[in-house]
Design an enzyme around this catalytic site. Structure first.
Site, mmCIF file in Angstrom:
data_model
loop_
_atom_site.group_PDB
_atom_site.id
_atom_site.type_symbol
_atom_site.label_atom_id
_atom_site.label_comp_id
_atom_site.label_asym_id
_atom_site.label_seq_id
_atom_site.Cartn_x
_atom_site.Cartn_y
_atom_site.Cartn_z
ATOM 1 N N GLU A 2 16.645 -0.192 -7.821
ATOM 2 C CA GLU A 2 15.699 0.852 -8.051
ATOM 3 C C GLU A 2 14.684 0.296 -9.011
ATOM 4 O O GLU A 2 15.296 0.122 -10.078
ATOM 5 C CB GLU A 2 16.292 2.079 -8.306
ATOM 6 C CG GLU A 2 17.121 2.744 -7.166
ATOM 7 C CD GLU A 2 15.996 3.039 -5.925
ATOM 8 O OE1 GLU A 2 14.958 3.054 -6.130
ATOM 9 O OE2 GLU A 2 16.586 3.038 -4.881
ATOM 10 N N CYS A 16 10.296 6.233 -14.186
ATOM 11 C CA CYS A 16 9.937 5.564 -13.054
ATOM 12 C C CYS A 16 9.098 6.206 -11.959
ATOM 13 O O CYS A 16 8.463 5.761 -11.276
ATOM 14 C CB CYS A 16 10.969 4.852 -12.309
ATOM 15 S SG CYS A 16 12.381 5.951 -11.701
ATOM 16 N N LYS A 71 26.963 -2.227 -17.611
ATOM 17 C CA LYS A 71 26.256 -2.963 -18.601
ATOM 18 C C LYS A 71 25.120 -2.010 -18.977
ATOM 19 O O LYS A 71 23.925 -1.900 -18.174
ATOM 20 C CB LYS A 71 25.743 -4.216 -18.335
ATOM 21 C CG LYS A 71 25.005 -5.120 -19.403
ATOM 22 C CD LYS A 71 23.528 -4.815 -19.151
ATOM 23 C CE LYS A 71 22.788 -5.713 -20.206
ATOM 24 N NZ LYS A 71 21.789 -4.953 -20.675
ATOM 25 N N GLU A 93 2.648 -0.906 -13.427
ATOM 26 C CA GLU A 93 3.258 -0.039 -14.106
ATOM 27 C C GLU A 93 3.222 -0.195 -15.558
ATOM 28 O O GLU A 93 3.578 -1.206 -15.943
ATOM 29 C CB GLU A 93 4.940 0.104 -13.629
ATOM 30 C CG GLU A 93 5.753 1.382 -14.234
ATOM 31 C CD GLU A 93 7.108 1.151 -13.679
ATOM 32 O OE1 GLU A 93 7.826 2.276 -13.256
ATOM 33 O OE2 GLU A 93 7.812 0.145 -13.698
#
Length: 488
Positions: free
Chosen positions: A255, A289, A180, A390
């Site tokens: 992750e 990231c 996906k 973040e």
């Protein structure tokens, strides 16, 4: 008179065939550099499509796991060859669909080729150990067996590398896959799957279903016939994926986010540190990231470092990623642009000092894209939102400290622990940083955003579920250990 080019519609890939979704609905994938440019149309699929893909993967897994690992590896070698042949087309699609510069997109696609070749070689490596038994007449050893069907849920920021670094080990270790991809980069994903399909894998070994996370992602997480889920994305969604998998006993790998620091010591090579901070924090528009987000600088060299940083940032050329002179492209979507701008406003409201950027770019042709200026704050304290959460955009926060010990304390003062770097010539500083930094990846005199495919990758704290991706460490997630005891 110009001839209008028909925009292609991309289908799901299920059981070796390209298929429309059960809903017969599509969504447009928009070029973030020009919102009037439609890259392609993708399927808005339903749970029914997930069920079809899982059934195909489940049926294919029986024969796929029976193949020898070297034979499975040969398929990966073929994939690598075909992907390399189509590298330019895929990279250009990635730039149009996600916004990163063409040179970065080509580098990422080339990395996908290298990952496939690396894991093709894994098919020839040992998968177990002989263990001494207390019974002198017996043979005892371990082997590795595949999980079965693996659900792969991937983000938009690395639409080639991340799907491949998950799918390649899954395949070579004998699993079948339901992918996906992120909706924002599903056209790029479809072009990768076209290369995989051309390699001639048995039907059902690889399947792709596009659509929303709430429908397709959730369908994968909840499906009783998916044995493992590997996910990269936000920490909020990752936690839901982990909870859903745990509820039904599926293996999962997460992750998630990062709030990655670079520490600049008083004895650092400042030109090197500035260059790495800019590259680590602002390339790909900060949408990594592992991107540098917090810049923690010792007070003795703070002013000099800041001036060098500002001088460098002012030279950055913003524009469409297909233009050769462009250094930084747009945010990947309008929603991501809004997120970045909202964090900039939060930084102002918290009392941080905006010393560069902070606005949307709307001059000339940039008006039609999702562009934001590279942004730098100073007078930032560790408890501010912009120093804790973040942002996933080209925003750097400068934090002044007196000592390396204080710098390390600030660096660790977040919920994340993905990557971190330090710039120093002092071996004591280096060892203090290596031993004291709570991050899965620590780099010395190098930018925080650097991952090599042959090395384990993953984070600590809320950046990861604990397992590691890439390198030989991938076998830990994609297989289970079987202990065998044989007595004549």
């Amino acid at each position: 008179m110009a001839v209008e080019t028909k925009v292609k519609t991309y289908l799901n890939f299920i059981n070796g065939e390209w298929k429309s979704s059960s809903t017969n609905e599509v969504a447009a994938s928009i070029n973030p550099a020009n919102k009037h440019d439609i890259v392609g149309y993708i399927q808005k699929s339903s749970k029914e499509d997930v069920d079809l893909a899982v059934a195909a993967a489940n049926n294919a897994q029986i024969q796929w796991r029976k193949l020898s690992a070297p034979a499975r590896g040969n398929y990966l070698f073929k994939m690598a060859e075909i992907l390399e042949r189509n590298l330019d087309e895929i990279a250009e699609t990635m730039t149009r669909e996600m916004g990163k510069t063409l040179i970065e997109a080509k580098g990422e696609t080339a990395r996908g080729v290298a990952i496939l070749r690396y894991y093709a070689g894994e098919g020839m490596r040992p998968i177990g150990d002989v263990i001494p038994s207390t019974d002198a007449e017996a043979l005892m050893f371990t082997s590795r067996v595949p999980l079965g069907v693996v659900g792969v849920i991937t983000p938009w920021n690395f639409p080639v590398a991340i799907p491949i670094w998950k799918m390649a080990p899954a395949l070579v270790y004998g699993n079948t896959v339901v992918l996906k991809p992120a909706q924002e980069t599903a056209v790029t994903a479809a072009k990768v799957i076209e290369c995989i399909a051309e390699a001639g894998l048995p039907a059902g070994v690889i399947n792709m279903v596009t659509g929303s996370g709430s429908v397709i992602g959730q369908g994968i997480v909840n499906h009783p016939n998916i044995n493992g889920i590997t996910f990269t994305g936000s920490d909020q969604v990752g936690k839901l994926v982990g909870q859903g998998a745990l509820d039904r006993g599926a293996k999962y790998q997460l992750e998630m986010g990062g709030k990655n620091p670079v520490i600049v010591a008083a004895d650092a090579d400042l030109d090197l540190a500035v260059e790495a901070t800019i590259s680590g924090g602002l390339r790909s528009t900060g949408q990594k990231c592992t991107a540098t987000s917090r810049v923690i600088v010792q007070s003795e060299i703070y002013d000099t470092f800041k001036e060098k940083l500002l001088t460098y940032v002012k030279r950055i050329k913003i524009g469409h990623g297909l233009n050769e002179e462009t250094w930084m492209g747009p945010c990947a979507s309008e929603s991501q642009l809004s997120t970045v701008l909202s964090y900039i406003e939060k930084g102002k409201a918290e009392g941080a000092t905006l010393i560069y950027g902070g606005d949307r770019c709307i001059e000339n042709e940039l008006e039609n894209g999702f562009y934001v200026q590279p942004t730098i704050f100073e007078n930032v304290t560790s408890d501010m939102i912009i120093a804790q959460e973040e942002i996933f955009g080209p925003v750097l926060v400068l934090i002044k400290v007196e000592t390396i010990q204080q710098a390390l304390k600030v660096a660790n003062d977040v919920k994340f622990g993905l990557s971190a770097s330090i710039f120093t010539r002092n071996i004591g500083n280096i060892l203090t940083f290596i031993n004291g930094m709570d991050a899965g990846l620590v780099r010395i005199n190098a930018e925080s955003a650097g991952v090599e495919l042959q090395a384990p990758f993953g984070g600590m704290k809320q950046s990861s579920s604990g397992s590691r991706e890439q390198g030989q460490a991938a076998i830990e997630f994609f297989t289970s250990i079987k202990t065998v005891f044989v007595k004549p």
